[in-house]
Design a protein around this motif. Structure first.
Motif, PDB file in Angstrom:
ATOM      1  N   LYS A  28       0.721  -1.229  -0.123  1.00  0.00           N
ATOM      2  CA  LYS A  28      -0.154   0.091  -0.003  1.00  0.00           C
ATOM      3  C   LYS A  28       0.890   1.003  -0.002  1.00  0.00           C
ATOM      4  O   LYS A  28       0.291   2.407   0.294  1.00  0.00           O
ATOM      5  N   ARG A  29       2.218   1.041  -0.532  1.00  0.00           N
ATOM      6  CA  ARG A  29       2.793   2.309  -0.771  1.00  0.00           C
ATOM      7  C   ARG A  29       3.262   2.923   0.592  1.00  0.00           C
ATOM      8  O   ARG A  29       3.448   4.292   0.869  1.00  0.00           O
ATOM      9  N   ALA A  65       2.926   6.919   0.967  1.00  0.00           N
ATOM     10  CA  ALA A  65       1.690   7.462   0.088  1.00  0.00           C
ATOM     11  C   ALA A  65       0.838   8.316   1.067  1.00  0.00           C
ATOM     12  O   ALA A  65      -0.280   8.723   0.467  1.00  0.00           O
ATOM     13  N   GLY A 113       0.275  12.950   3.663  1.00  0.00           N
ATOM     14  CA  GLY A 113       0.804  12.856   5.225  1.00  0.00           C
ATOM     15  C   GLY A 113       2.174  12.237   5.232  1.00  0.00           C
ATOM     16  O   GLY A 113       3.034  12.115   6.462  1.00  0.00           O
ATOM     17  N   ARG A 139      -7.885  15.365  -3.517  1.00  0.00           N
ATOM     18  CA  ARG A 139      -8.927  14.564  -2.995  1.00  0.00           C
ATOM     19  C   ARG A 139      -9.727  15.274  -2.267  1.00  0.00           C
ATOM     20  O   ARG A 139     -10.727  14.911  -1.488  1.00  0.00           O
TER      21      ARG A 139
HETATM   22  C1  1HE Z   1      -3.063   3.318  -1.173  1.00  0.00           C
HETATM   23  C2  1HE Z   1      -2.538   4.879  -0.926  1.00  0.00           C
HETATM   24  C3  1HE Z   1      -3.082   5.520  -0.079  1.00  0.00           C
HETATM   25  C4  1HE Z   1      -1.453   3.811  -2.720  1.00  0.00           C
HETATM   26  N1  1HE Z   1      -4.158   5.173   0.791  1.00  0.00           N
HETATM   27  N2  1HE Z   1      -4.187   3.105  -0.199  1.00  0.00           N
HETATM   28  N3  1HE Z   1      -2.238  10.059  -0.668  1.00  0.00           N
HETATM   29  C5  1HE Z   1      -2.321  10.114  -2.024  1.00  0.00           C
HETATM   30  O1  1HE Z   1      -3.390  10.639  -2.661  1.00  0.00           O
HETATM   31  C6  1HE Z   1      -1.242   9.375  -2.611  1.00  0.00           C
HETATM   32  C7  1HE Z   1      -2.093   8.103  -3.109  1.00  0.00           C
HETATM   33  N4  1HE Z   1      -1.291   7.241  -4.165  1.00  0.00           N
HETATM   34  C8  1HE Z   1      -0.713   7.499  -5.358  1.00  0.00           C
HETATM   35  O2  1HE Z   1      -0.757   8.352  -5.831  1.00  0.00           O
HETATM   36  C9  1HE Z   1       0.127   6.334  -5.697  1.00  0.00           C
HETATM   37  O3  1HE Z   1      -0.211   4.992  -5.196  1.00  0.00           O
HETATM   38  C10 1HE Z   1       1.729   6.341  -5.447  1.00  0.00           C
HETATM   39  C11 1HE Z   1       2.271   7.406  -6.357  1.00  0.00           C
HETATM   40  C12 1HE Z   1       2.191   6.813  -3.835  1.00  0.00           C
HETATM   41  C13 1HE Z   1       2.354   5.024  -5.935  1.00  0.00           C
HETATM   42  O4  1HE Z   1       2.216   4.806  -7.228  1.00  0.00           O
HETATM   43  P1  1HE Z   1       2.280   3.277  -7.828  1.00  0.00           P
HETATM   44  O5  1HE Z   1       1.911   3.115  -9.076  1.00  0.00           O
HETATM   45  O6  1HE Z   1       3.524   2.939  -7.098  1.00  0.00           O
HETATM   46  O7  1HE Z   1       1.364   2.431  -6.937  1.00  0.00           O
HETATM   47  P2  1HE Z   1      -0.518   2.201  -7.110  1.00  0.00           P
HETATM   48  O8  1HE Z   1      -0.592   1.211  -7.877  1.00  0.00           O
HETATM   49  O9  1HE Z   1      -0.918   3.606  -6.996  1.00  0.00           O
HETATM   50  O10 1HE Z   1      -0.667   1.816  -5.499  1.00  0.00           O
HETATM   51  C14 1HE Z   1      -0.461   0.233  -4.971  1.00  0.00           C
HETATM   52  C15 1HE Z   1      -1.550   0.109  -4.074  1.00  0.00           C
HETATM   53  O11 1HE Z   1      -1.432   0.988  -2.946  1.00  0.00           O
HETATM   54  C16 1HE Z   1      -3.052   0.159  -4.547  1.00  0.00           C
HETATM   55  O12 1HE Z   1      -3.954  -0.712  -3.767  1.00  0.00           O
HETATM   56  P3  1HE Z   1      -4.222  -2.086  -4.615  1.00  0.00           P
HETATM   57  O13 1HE Z   1      -5.139  -2.698  -3.853  1.00  0.00           O
HETATM   58  O14 1HE Z   1      -5.023  -1.656  -5.906  1.00  0.00           O
HETATM   59  O15 1HE Z   1      -2.923  -2.711  -5.077  1.00  0.00           O
HETATM   60  C17 1HE Z   1      -3.703   1.633  -4.102  1.00  0.00           C
HETATM   61  O16 1HE Z   1      -4.569   1.779  -3.741  1.00  0.00           O
HETATM   62  C18 1HE Z   1      -2.874   1.490  -2.616  1.00  0.00           C
HETATM   63  N5  1HE Z   1      -2.236   2.807  -2.259  1.00  0.00           N
HETATM   64  N6  1HE Z   1      -1.690   4.939  -1.844  1.00  0.00           N
HETATM   65  C19 1HE Z   1      -4.706   3.687   0.438  1.00  0.00           C
HETATM   66  N7  1HE Z   1      -2.707   6.848   0.055  1.00  0.00           N
HETATM   67  C20 1HE Z   1      -3.463  13.394   8.101  1.00  0.00           C
HETATM   68  S1  1HE Z   1      -3.958  13.821   6.645  1.00  0.00           S
HETATM   69  C21 1HE Z   1      -3.153  13.463   5.403  1.00  0.00           C
HETATM   70  C22 1HE Z   1      -3.921  13.604   4.266  1.00  0.00           C
HETATM   71  C23 1HE Z   1      -3.132  12.710   2.989  1.00  0.00           C
HETATM   72  O17 1HE Z   1      -2.127  11.972   3.104  1.00  0.00           O
HETATM   73  S2  1HE Z   1      -3.965  12.971   1.428  1.00  0.00           S
HETATM   74  C24 1HE Z   1      -2.704  12.161   0.344  1.00  0.00           C
HETATM   75  C25 1HE Z   1      -3.197  10.557   0.514  1.00  0.00           C
END
Ligand code: 1HE
Length: 263
Positions: A28-29, A65, A113, A139
């Motif tokens: 889940k990165r 992530a 985060g 988001r």
């Molecule tokens: C996740 C998350 C996550 C990945 N929560 N599950 N953060 C974001 O908006 C960033 C969202 N993530 C991404 O943009 C990308 O995943 C990455 C650039 C970080 C990495 O990309 P990649 O191609 O290596 O991985 P992926 O295929 O997108 O993700 C692999 C899996 O991790 C996938 O799940 P799967 O079940 O389909 O394998 C994704 O859904 C999961 N995954 N990131 C949940 N963040 C206290 S407030 C803080 C507010 C925030 O942090 S908002 C920003 C959230």
């Protein structure tokens, strides 16, 4: 080298005076769920006195992530959301204002985060693969882990606004130039450098370490008059410790290392 596991998604091992915390949820990165956020605090506040510095890094291709978005995918609950944010605040405060300095190694995604977590550490070492973003803007949410306090102090409010409004991603080089990290190194070189720096930091005197972690950031934010007074009190406290006297005597007796040139 002893191994403890504070919670699922984190692993900890100890190397001499340095504890290494690894975000270990690569599938889940390394997205941070509530248990991991609480586990970070539990780990840093629970280390015995022999641990004098901490290194945080991420397993797999990314540092972190950000928030586990699965946790905001339920029925809206305002009171629970406030408590969630306060939980992140408490945990990251424990990192920033704990007993020991914290070094972070940043590679791949340092987003949302994940960037907020990095901002709560004292020394950030980015590898060239690192990229920094605040996708909260995209988001429909906002910074919740103390990032709106800490990140503008590192890179300035206008750049944070740009990143949140437009989804702009900073390369490692841009992040370094903006002040998001203190070091920029080749891929794979981050953890060895963090360990080297953490071992150096582990060797400083207790009162100096306290002053750097607790007094310095407060002095820097204070009204200058209060800052000068606090500095005088802190300096005199540190200087009159037996450890300081010993270290100064060692230098005068040519038994301590000299300051070295960079490089
Ligand atoms: C996740 C998350 C996550 C990945 N929560 N599950 N953060 C974001 O908006 C960033 C969202 N993530 C991404 O943009 C990308 O995943 C990455 C650039 C970080 C990495 O990309 P990649 O191609 O290596 O991985 P992926 O295929 O997108 O993700 C692999 C899996 O991790 C996938 O799940 P799967 O079940 O389909 O394998 C994704 O859904 C999961 N995954 N990131 C949940 N963040 C206290 S407030 C803080 C507010 C925030 O942090 S908002 C920003 C959230």
């Amino acid at each position: 080298m002893s191994v403890q596991s504070p919670t699922a998604g984190l692993s900890v091992h100890v190397d001499g005076a340095v504890a290494v915390i690894r975000l270990s949820r690569p599938a889940k990165r390394n997205a941070l769920n509530e248990a991991m956020v609480a586990g970070l605090s539990k780990a840093v506040t629970g280390f015995p006195p022999a641990i004098r510095a901490v290194v945080i890094h991420g397993e797999g291709d990314h540092f972190c992530a950000g928030l586990d978005l699965g946790e905001v995918d339920g029925e809206p609950d305002l009171a629970a959301a406030i408590q969630h944010s306060l939980g992140w605040h408490r945990s990251f405060q424990d990192l920033q204002y704990g007993r020991v300095p914290v070094f972070s190694v940043l590679h791949g995604a340092v987003v949302g985060g994940g960037f907020e977590l990095a901002a709560a550490t004292h020394v950030r070492i980015a590898e060239r693969s690192a990229f920094f973003a605040l996708p909260e803007g995209q988001r429909g949410i906002f910074l919740g882990g103390g990032g709106s306090v800490r990140i503008p102090r590192l890179i300035g409010t206008p750049l944070v606004q740009d990143m949140m409004l437009t989804g702009r991603t900073l390369s490692a080089e841009e992040a370094r130039a903006a002040g998001a990290c203190q070091y920029l190194v080749d891929d794979g070189a981050g953890l060895p450098l963090a360990m080297e720096l953490a071992r150096k930091a582990a060797g400083i005197a207790d009162m100096t370490r306290f002053a750097v972690i607790h007094a310095l950031p407060r002095i820097a934010e204070a009204d200058p008059h209060i800052g000068y007074l606090t500095e005088a009190l802190m300096a005199s406290t540190a200087q009159t410790m037996p450890e300081a006297k010993e270290r100064v005597r060692d230098f005068l007796a040519k038994k301590a290392a000299k300051v070295t040139r960079p490089g």
